[in-house]
Design an enzyme around this catalytic site. Structure first.
Site, PDB file in Angstrom:
ATOM      1  N   SER A  70       0.843  -1.194   0.000  1.00 56.28           N
ATOM      2  CA  SER A  70       0.000   0.000   0.000  1.00 56.28           C
ATOM      3  C   SER A  70       0.872   1.236   0.000  1.00 56.28           C
ATOM      4  CB  SER A  70      -0.869  -0.004   1.261  1.00 56.28           C
ATOM      5  OG  SER A  70      -1.509   1.241   1.449  1.00 56.28           O
ATOM      6  N   TYR A  83      -1.364  -0.652  10.241  1.00 56.42           N
ATOM      7  CA  TYR A  83      -1.505  -0.949   8.823  1.00 56.42           C
ATOM      8  C   TYR A  83      -0.281  -0.445   8.060  1.00 56.42           C
ATOM      9  CZ  TYR A  83      -3.437  -1.012   4.103  1.00 56.42           C
ATOM     10  OH  TYR A  83      -3.644  -1.241   2.763  1.00 56.42           O
TER      11      TYR A  83
END
Length: 186
Positions: A70, A83
């Protein structure tokens, strides 16, 4: 029960790790259980699948691993520190495996997506404030489409990409390089 190697007749050419989750909250509010859950889902699964796939990829003579990461693993985004940490670690894992397994003819890269229209992002992309903020920070001024990510993943698995390994490639419309060049509000 069949083993992984028997399912793939002892050879495998491609591994794409695409398991992921996130819990959005301030760092001080995460529980130990939430930390473990996000780490296990995002990072540990990619690590262990790569371990299991290694002998099969090596046997194929030219293997490719793509870790789905990501933009949160490259720059700060407001989706949670855990995350971002898992995605940054995945990018480093891709670099380490690329070097360690190059002699086994296994290439490893990570793909770092920004806001991509998928069922997982629908809740976020239906929020007008989030979508406007994402579009303002993205150089091309829009969110991405799933085929824009899958096309890169497919390319990285082809022989045409045989000289690309250890890279964290952003599919982000320029968001991670945009700096402070935000588009003005309408």
């Amino acid at each position: 029960m069949e083993t992984v190697s028997s399912l793939f007749q002892r050879k495998l050419n491609i591994l794409v790790t695409n398991a992921g989750t996130l819990i959005v909250k301030p760092t001080t509010e995460y529980t130990a259980e939430e930390f473990s859950f996000v780490m296990a889902t995002n990072l540990e699964s990619a690590f262990h699948l790569s371990q299991l796939a290694h002998p099969l990829l090596k046997a194929s003579g030219s293997g490719s691993i793509v870790l789905m990461s990501s933009a949160a693993g490259v720059v700060h985004v407001s989706v949670g520190s855990i995350y971002g940490a898992t995605k940054g670690a995945m990018n480093q894992l891709a670099r380490n495996l690329a070097c360690e397994w190059a002699s086994d003819s296994i290439r490893t890269n990570s793909v770092c997506a920004w806001y991509i229209t998928t069922p997982l992002t629908n809740n976020y992309l239906n929020d007008e404030e989030i979508i406007k903020g994402a579009e303002r920070r993205t150089a091309v001024g829009r969110t991405g489409e799933a085929n824009e990510v899958s096309s890169l993943v497919a390319f990285l698995c082809l022989p045409a990409a045989s000289y690309i390994t250890g890279q964290a490639i952003c599919v982000d419309g320029g968001a991670t390089v945009n700096g402070f060049s935000f588009k003005p509000l309408p």
